[in-house]
Design a protein around this motif. Sequence first.
Motif, short mmCIF file in Angstrom:
data_model
loop_
_atom_site.label_atom_id
_atom_site.label_comp_id
_atom_site.label_asym_id
_atom_site.label_seq_id
_atom_site.Cartn_x
_atom_site.Cartn_y
_atom_site.Cartn_z
N GLY A 1 2.49 11.47 7.67
CA GLY A 1 3.55 12.46 7.86
C GLY A 1 4.53 12.47 6.71
O GLY A 1 4.95 13.54 6.24
N ALA A 2 4.89 11.28 6.23
CA ALA A 2 5.83 11.19 5.11
C ALA A 2 5.21 11.76 3.83
O ALA A 2 5.89 12.45 3.05
N LEU A 3 3.94 11.50 3.62
CA LEU A 3 3.27 12.02 2.42
C LEU A 3 3.18 13.55 2.45
O LEU A 3 3.47 14.23 1.47
N VAL A 4 2.78 14.07 3.59
CA VAL A 4 2.63 15.53 3.71
C VAL A 4 3.97 16.23 3.58
O VAL A 4 4.07 17.33 3.01
N SER A 5 5.03 15.60 4.04
CA SER A 5 6.36 16.21 3.97
C SER A 5 6.85 16.38 2.53
O SER A 5 7.77 17.15 2.28
N THR A 6 6.24 15.68 1.58
CA THR A 6 6.62 15.84 0.17
C THR A 6 6.14 17.17 -0.41
O THR A 6 6.59 17.59 -1.46
N GLY A 7 5.17 17.80 0.26
CA GLY A 7 4.58 19.03 -0.25
C GLY A 7 3.47 18.79 -1.25
O GLY A 7 2.83 19.74 -1.71
N PHE B 1 0.83 -1.21 0.00
CA PHE B 1 0.00 0.00 0.00
C PHE B 1 0.86 1.26 0.00
O PHE B 1 0.66 2.18 -0.81
N ASN B 2 1.83 1.32 0.89
CA ASN B 2 2.70 2.50 0.97
C ASN B 2 3.42 2.75 -0.35
O ASN B 2 3.50 3.90 -0.83
N ALA B 3 3.93 1.68 -0.96
CA ALA B 3 4.64 1.83 -2.24
C ALA B 3 3.71 2.34 -3.32
O ALA B 3 4.09 3.20 -4.14
N ASN B 4 2.48 1.84 -3.33
CA ASN B 4 1.52 2.26 -4.35
C ASN B 4 1.12 3.72 -4.19
O ASN B 4 0.92 4.44 -5.17
N VAL B 5 0.99 4.18 -2.94
CA VAL B 5 0.64 5.57 -2.70
C VAL B 5 1.73 6.49 -3.28
O VAL B 5 1.44 7.47 -3.98
N PHE B 6 2.99 6.18 -3.00
CA PHE B 6 4.07 7.02 -3.52
C PHE B 6 4.19 6.90 -5.04
O PHE B 6 4.53 7.88 -5.72
N LYS B 7 3.88 5.72 -5.57
CA LYS B 7 3.91 5.57 -7.03
C LYS B 7 2.82 6.44 -7.67
O LYS B 7 3.05 7.06 -8.71
N LEU B 8 1.65 6.49 -7.03
CA LEU B 8 0.58 7.36 -7.55
C LEU B 8 1.03 8.81 -7.55
O LEU B 8 0.76 9.54 -8.52
N THR C 1 1.89 15.69 11.08
CA THR C 1 1.81 16.62 9.95
C THR C 1 1.93 18.07 10.39
O THR C 1 1.69 18.98 9.59
N ASP C 2 2.31 18.28 11.63
CA ASP C 2 2.40 19.63 12.17
C ASP C 2 3.43 20.45 11.41
O ASP C 2 4.52 19.97 11.08
N GLY C 3 3.07 21.69 11.13
CA GLY C 3 4.00 22.62 10.49
C GLY C 3 3.90 22.67 8.99
O GLY C 3 4.59 23.48 8.35
N TYR C 4 3.04 21.86 8.39
CA TYR C 4 2.89 21.84 6.94
C TYR C 4 1.57 22.48 6.52
O TYR C 4 0.62 22.56 7.30
N GLN C 5 1.51 22.90 5.26
CA GLN C 5 0.27 23.43 4.69
C GLN C 5 -0.62 22.24 4.35
O GLN C 5 -0.56 21.68 3.26
N PHE C 6 -1.44 21.86 5.32
CA PHE C 6 -2.16 20.61 5.24
C PHE C 6 -3.37 20.67 6.15
O PHE C 6 -3.33 21.34 7.19
N GLY C 7 -4.45 19.98 5.75
CA GLY C 7 -5.62 19.93 6.60
C GLY C 7 -6.15 18.53 6.78
O GLY C 7 -6.34 17.80 5.80
#
Length: 312
Positions: A156-162, A121-128, A184-190
């Motif tokens: 957290g890892a996904l949000v850190s990509t921007g 699942f994690n690999a597929n999310v980043f591939k998307l 996800t604290d500190g990122y432009q994210f909701g």
Amino acid sequence: MKKLEKGFIPVMLTPFKENGDIDFGALTKLTELYIEAGAAGLFANCLSSEMFELSEEERLTLVKHVVTVADGAVPVVATGTFEGSLQQQADFVKKIYSTGVEAVIGITGLLATEEESEEVFNANVFKLLDLTEDIPMGFYECPVPYKRLISPELLGALVSTGRVTYHKDTCLDIEQVRAKIAATDGYQFGLYDAYMVHAVESLKAGASGLSCIQGNFFPELIVWLCNNYNNRDLAAEVNRVQQFFIDNMDVMHHVYPIISKYYLQQRGFEISTFTRRKGIGEFDGNIKKGIELLADRYNILRAELEIKFAIA
């Protein structure tokens, strides 16, 4: 989502005509109703929209219509991943983004089968993400085809990509919500919580807002809660609103979304109760009586809080 204050993001219904066609006139009025009620954004083409019962062309046309009606008053997000390979899903993400939405939402349960591991699942999310270039994305822990939760670490890892700016959370666990917000604290994210049982706790923990089916009954009340959840002068009223949602959780889930459309009819909104969804149960007299009693309880609460119905 770019708005920083707490906000309500409705999971939009799709109005249909009695012949089963999308009722775009009613969709215009419904979009305006959400905005008039104070929604901070709109989630089009979601499960409440009966997205799995729409054709690809209908999904695109529906989202484009909502974006056009909103006309920049509020941002719009919409689901962009459905059946097919990751490449096919990525291709449709691009089509949805071309309608003018702010971000495209991926369904977690379509990015790996229920039997596949978290690693897959994690690999597929980043591939998307790789396949969708620089398109802003979000994720939705949709219960259909099955519910796949995103861990705080992965979020957290996904949000850190921007690239990931939005998450509709359905974990039903306030401690998991707190962990996701911390990650996800500190990122432009909701993070927008769907579970109204712990709505106030979630908002106090740092959720950006609420995105729940209850907003298809009482959008004004969800907005009121987002605006007042931390108002000490209204602490007793906030507790009453929170308890109202806890006490009436079940009735709003019976034969949904028919029951929501029926309630909107009761408050004077012109919408058919037609649904394309199958196997949701029978909309019988007991169900109708339950929602009518709920409407009475809400009207008492609404009067005491001096909340006016939004009118489109």
